[in-house]
Design an enzyme around this catalytic site. Structure first.
Site, PDB file in Angstrom:
ATOM      1  N   TRP A 140      40.822  37.642  41.254  1.00 52.93           N
ATOM      2  CA  TRP A 140      41.327  36.273  41.350  1.00 52.93           C
ATOM      3  C   TRP A 140      40.097  35.291  41.512  1.00 52.93           C
ATOM      4  O   TRP A 140      39.415  35.336  42.669  1.00 52.93           O
ATOM      5  CB  TRP A 140      42.391  35.991  42.411  1.00 52.93           C
ATOM      6  CG  TRP A 140      43.002  34.477  42.534  1.00 52.93           C
ATOM      7  CD1 TRP A 140      42.045  33.188  42.874  1.00 52.93           C
ATOM      8  CD2 TRP A 140      44.019  33.938  42.154  1.00 52.93           C
ATOM      9  NE1 TRP A 140      42.944  32.329  42.802  1.00 52.93           N
ATOM     10  CE2 TRP A 140      44.026  32.557  42.330  1.00 52.93           C
ATOM     11  CE3 TRP A 140      45.336  34.700  41.786  1.00 52.93           C
ATOM     12  CZ2 TRP A 140      45.372  31.755  42.185  1.00 52.93           C
ATOM     13  CZ3 TRP A 140      46.374  33.904  41.694  1.00 52.93           C
ATOM     14  CH2 TRP A 140      46.575  32.671  41.735  1.00 52.93           C
ATOM     15  N   GLU A 213      34.338  39.492  43.762  1.00 55.55           N
ATOM     16  CA  GLU A 213      34.292  39.259  45.050  1.00 55.55           C
ATOM     17  C   GLU A 213      33.832  40.750  45.632  1.00 55.55           C
ATOM     18  O   GLU A 213      34.120  42.031  45.351  1.00 55.55           O
ATOM     19  CB  GLU A 213      35.573  39.244  45.474  1.00 55.55           C
ATOM     20  CG  GLU A 213      36.503  37.890  45.104  1.00 55.55           C
ATOM     21  CD  GLU A 213      38.041  37.839  45.432  1.00 55.55           C
ATOM     22  OE1 GLU A 213      37.900  37.255  46.732  1.00 55.55           O
ATOM     23  OE2 GLU A 213      38.511  38.488  45.105  1.00 55.55           O
ATOM     24  N   ASP A 246      31.720  35.735  44.363  1.00 51.25           N
ATOM     25  CA  ASP A 246      32.353  34.878  44.729  1.00 51.25           C
ATOM     26  C   ASP A 246      32.778  35.161  46.134  1.00 51.25           C
ATOM     27  O   ASP A 246      33.590  36.221  46.505  1.00 51.25           O
ATOM     28  CB  ASP A 246      33.597  34.910  43.893  1.00 51.25           C
ATOM     29  CG  ASP A 246      34.807  34.106  44.341  1.00 51.25           C
ATOM     30  OD1 ASP A 246      34.831  33.511  45.315  1.00 51.25           O
ATOM     31  OD2 ASP A 246      35.743  33.959  43.682  1.00 51.25           O
ATOM     32  N   GLN A 249      36.330  33.969  50.346  1.00 52.35           N
ATOM     33  CA  GLN A 249      37.018  34.458  51.607  1.00 52.35           C
ATOM     34  C   GLN A 249      36.070  35.480  52.519  1.00 52.35           C
ATOM     35  O   GLN A 249      36.410  35.531  53.643  1.00 52.35           O
ATOM     36  CB  GLN A 249      38.223  35.338  50.888  1.00 52.35           C
ATOM     37  CG  GLN A 249      39.319  34.195  50.177  1.00 52.35           C
ATOM     38  CD  GLN A 249      40.611  35.116  50.116  1.00 52.35           C
ATOM     39  OE1 GLN A 249      41.119  35.715  50.817  1.00 52.35           O
ATOM     40  NE2 GLN A 249      41.196  34.735  48.810  1.00 52.35           N
ATOM     41  N   LYS A 275      36.618  27.719  50.721  1.00 49.74           N
ATOM     42  CA  LYS A 275      37.648  28.015  51.657  1.00 49.74           C
ATOM     43  C   LYS A 275      36.937  28.104  52.935  1.00 49.74           C
ATOM     44  O   LYS A 275      36.954  27.247  53.777  1.00 49.74           O
ATOM     45  CB  LYS A 275      38.232  29.463  51.505  1.00 49.74           C
ATOM     46  CG  LYS A 275      39.041  29.580  50.423  1.00 49.74           C
ATOM     47  CD  LYS A 275      39.968  30.784  50.250  1.00 49.74           C
ATOM     48  CE  LYS A 275      40.543  30.804  48.972  1.00 49.74           C
ATOM     49  NZ  LYS A 275      42.113  29.994  49.133  1.00 49.74           N
ATOM     50  N   ARG A 404      47.838  41.011  53.311  1.00 52.09           N
ATOM     51  CA  ARG A 404      46.351  40.191  53.603  1.00 52.09           C
ATOM     52  C   ARG A 404      46.427  39.596  55.064  1.00 52.09           C
ATOM     53  O   ARG A 404      46.736  38.768  55.199  1.00 52.09           O
ATOM     54  CB  ARG A 404      45.778  39.125  52.701  1.00 52.09           C
ATOM     55  CG  ARG A 404      45.723  39.909  51.150  1.00 52.09           C
ATOM     56  CD  ARG A 404      45.252  38.770  50.354  1.00 52.09           C
ATOM     57  NE  ARG A 404      46.235  37.605  50.051  1.00 52.09           N
ATOM     58  CZ  ARG A 404      45.698  36.438  49.493  1.00 52.09           C
ATOM     59  NH1 ARG A 404      44.245  36.307  49.171  1.00 52.09           N
ATOM     60  NH2 ARG A 404      46.423  35.386  49.490  1.00 52.09           N
TER      61      ARG A 404
END
Length: 454
Positions: A140, A213, A246, A249, A275, A404
């Protein structure tokens, strides 16, 4: 926490809002305010926030220093013409580059993770002169054009053809391994070799970049095995590709390191942040090397947006860095992450309903066991919300039993333990439907009462 928006009894919900979360609904109560780790609804119910808002509020909600920064900065300088610079922007870019190191000494500030990934992919294509992009099969990276084309976890059906030259790489999931070695463990090296063999077979010779990620979040909180990131970097560089990480998070202390890639000693060619950088406010960044930036500039790199390098969010980013550094929240994330995972593993032993607990720091995945894990995950999520805990499940067919869990880095040990206790209660009650039904009736009878024990 999802539900039928009609239960809110709010006409605006049913008559004026566009629903944007796929087939999911809105939370069944309107939120009035939030502070620290606590979200409060208009009815007065309190929810312990184990998702940091949208995985972003690493300092909790309404952190007093963030509030003070916003109040001060908005009264002096909030927004400028996109070609103008301000002191907060210059200082934040300098400090971000210093915090990452490794030669990533050029930065630009944007608003969202999708926007930063869009800029990174656009830059990679321009610098390499190529167009093909590789990302994980459960990735994502956002909902804008290039980011959405590199997103495979959801949102691909029904929107027409994707841009040509996007390839999916198998996910090195140790709990659900595609390829195993003689010991029955994930053979990620062979999986990576096979993945790139298939990519090479499909490529038209225009591989530009790979974007991943370090810990897949929406893809199930899958932590890349030690050594994988270095091997992936080598695969990319052998083909003249750039490696884009990325860290929307995983950046800014959430995993227990300032940046998740630092555990592996791997420096990407381009790093994207969002974020956590704004701690809940819209702030993102792209970092790269001086050499890549120079080539991009010479070739006319264009990413001129309304809010590029705005001073107000940049000032907030500086405050976020101040708090993270002063309070050593990287170390706190490690300690609280250990407490959280230990508590979840205790639940695994006592309930028999948990198949796996994984992650780093305060980004933790919990996967329920059994063939009915999707339905069980939805039921547990709903029951947790009734008991005063906001949880999030992966919205992926076959993985709806994967939670999560990402509390703010400022959460207390008592809040971590309370969240684990509520989850344990929800698991037990969902396993015994009659008990759960009686408890729900009790909650429904007292809608204005706090269910968090505070």
């Amino acid at each position: 926490m999802t539900g039928d928006p009609h239960t809110q009894g709010d006409r605006a919900v049913t008559e004026h809002l566009i629903r944007y979360s796929g087939r999911g609904g809105f939370s069944p109560e309107v939120i009035a305010h939030a502070r620290g780790t606590t979200i409060t609804t208009e009815s007065g119910r309190e929810l312990l926030d184990f998702t940091s808002g949208q995985m972003s509020a690493i300092l909790g909600h309404s952190h007093p220093e963030i509030v003070a920064t916003v109040r001060d900065q908005v009264g002096r300088l909030d927004h400028l013409y996109s070609g103008m610079l301000s002191r907060p922007v210059l200082e934040l870019c300098e400090r971000l580059c210093a915090s990452v190191g490794g030669g990533l000494d050029r930065a630009m500030l944007l608003t969202t993770g999708a926007e930063s990934n869009e800029a990174a992919i656009r830059m990679a294509k321009l610098v390499t002169g190529r167009h093909e992009i590789v990302s994980f099969a459960r990735s994502w990276h956002g909902m804008t054009q290039a980011a959405a084309n590199a997103t495979y976890v959801a949102g691909r059906a029904g929107y027409g053809p994707a841009a040509p030259g996007n390839f999916a790489l198998p996910v090195p999931d140790r709990y659900r391994p595609d390829l195993v070695d003689d010991a029955g463990e994930l053979d990620w090296r062979r999986q990576l070799d096979l993945g790139f063999a298939l990519i090479d077979a499909q490529s038209v010779g225009s591989l530009a970049a790979c974007i991943v990620e370090p810990v897949l979040s929406s893809g199930g909180v899958v932590d890349l095995p030690p050594g994988y990131l270095a091997a992936l970097r080598d695969k990319c560089h052998e083909r003249g590709m750039l490696l884009i990480l990325d860290e929307a998070q995983t950046g800014l202390c959430r995993t227990g390191d300032w940046y998740a890639h630092q555990r592996d000693g791997v420096v990407p060619d381009i790093l994207t942040l969002s974020k956590t950088l704004g701690a809940g406010l819209p702030l993102a960044a792209v970092l790269t090397t001086a050499a890549i930036e120079q080539v991009a500039h010479e070739r006319g790199f264009l990413f001129f947006t309304t809010h590029v390098n705005d001073p107000l969010p940049a000032a907030v980013g500086l405050t976020v860095l101040d708090v993270l550094t002063r309070d050593r929240l990287d170390l706190r994330a490690r300690a609280l992450g250990t407490l959280l995972q230990d508590g979840l593993r205790d639940l695994a032993r006592t309930t028999g309903m948990i198949g796996d607990v994984r992650g780093r720091g305060l980004l933790v995945g919990l996967e329920l066991a059994g063939s009915d894990a999707d339905a069980l995950g939805a039921a547990v999520t709903a029951r947790c919300a009734e008991l005063g805990l906001h949880m999030n499940i992966v919205q992926l067919p076959g993985m709806g039993g994967t939670f999560r869990i990402a509390p703010p880095l400022t959460a207390t040990e008592a809040e971590i333990r309370r969240g684990v206790d509520i989850l344990g209660t929800a698991l037990g009650e969902v396993a015994q439907p009659s008990t759960a039904a009686a408890s729900r009736s009790s909650v429904a009878a007292s809608p204005s009462a706090s269910t968090t024990g505070r």
